[in-house]
Design a protein around this motif. Sequence first.
Motif, PDB file in Angstrom:
ATOM      1  N   ASN A   1       0.941  -1.377  -0.316  1.00  0.00           N
ATOM      2  CA  ASN A   1       0.176  -0.220  -0.003  1.00  0.00           C
ATOM      3  C   ASN A   1       0.692   0.969   0.022  1.00  0.00           C
ATOM      4  OD1 ASN A   1      -2.421   0.598  -0.683  1.00  0.00           O
ATOM      5  ND2 ASN A   1      -2.968   1.228   1.681  1.00  0.00           N
TER       6      ASN A   1
ATOM      7  N   GLU B   1      -3.165  -5.210  -5.978  1.00  0.00           N
ATOM      8  CA  GLU B   1      -3.173  -4.053  -5.119  1.00  0.00           C
ATOM      9  C   GLU B   1      -3.909  -2.727  -6.254  1.00  0.00           C
ATOM     10  OE1 GLU B   1       0.055  -1.597  -2.697  1.00  0.00           O
ATOM     11  OE2 GLU B   1       0.743  -3.235  -4.072  1.00  0.00           O
TER      12      GLU B   1
ATOM     13  N   THR C   1      -7.293  -1.434  -4.067  1.00  0.00           N
ATOM     14  CA  THR C   1      -7.225  -0.133  -3.535  1.00  0.00           C
ATOM     15  C   THR C   1      -8.371   0.284  -3.413  1.00  0.00           C
ATOM     16  OG1 THR C   1      -5.019  -0.602  -3.417  1.00  0.00           O
ATOM     17  CG2 THR C   1      -5.808   2.109  -3.152  1.00  0.00           C
TER      18      THR C   1
ATOM     19  N   ARG D   1      -6.243   5.672  -5.370  1.00  0.00           N
ATOM     20  CA  ARG D   1      -5.761   4.609  -6.960  1.00  0.00           C
ATOM     21  C   ARG D   1      -5.200   5.875  -7.574  1.00  0.00           C
ATOM     22  NH1 ARG D   1     -10.123   1.405  -9.497  1.00  0.00           N
ATOM     23  NH2 ARG D   1     -10.608   0.818  -6.888  1.00  0.00           N
TER      24      ARG D   1
END
Length: 131
Positions: free
Chosen positions: A5, A69, A73, A78
């Motif tokens: 992240n 990912e 997100t 994003r």
Amino acid sequence: FLDNNSLFEQSDVAYTSTHRNRATHNGVTTAENLIEPSPTDVLCGRGWGFQNHPGNIRFREFLREYQEEYNNTQRYKRVKAPAELTRILLGEGIRFLKKTESGGWEESDFAEVEKKVKQRFRTRKKEKKKA
């Protein structure tokens, strides 16, 4: 090499291209015409010749690592990812080349590369839905 992240949490850091290879004018041979694509370059264009270029294949593989990912997100986080991935790619010395009207090659600027990263994420998302 990036924490989970962290790609989507990082602040915007400015990136400035070191140079652009543009023709000057009137058919004079310039630096633009001297660019020779290498296997690490990403060639911007359509068709199998571009898709099968080694740099384009590595570009797709690089983004594939972040696709899940990216998809998982939240949208507001994003939006930073393409710019950060663009910085990483350009920071590694990867060039994104596009054909000029005179048949030579020129480097794409940051905004053009970021647009290509965004486009690839959208394309992968559509490919997954079809499968």
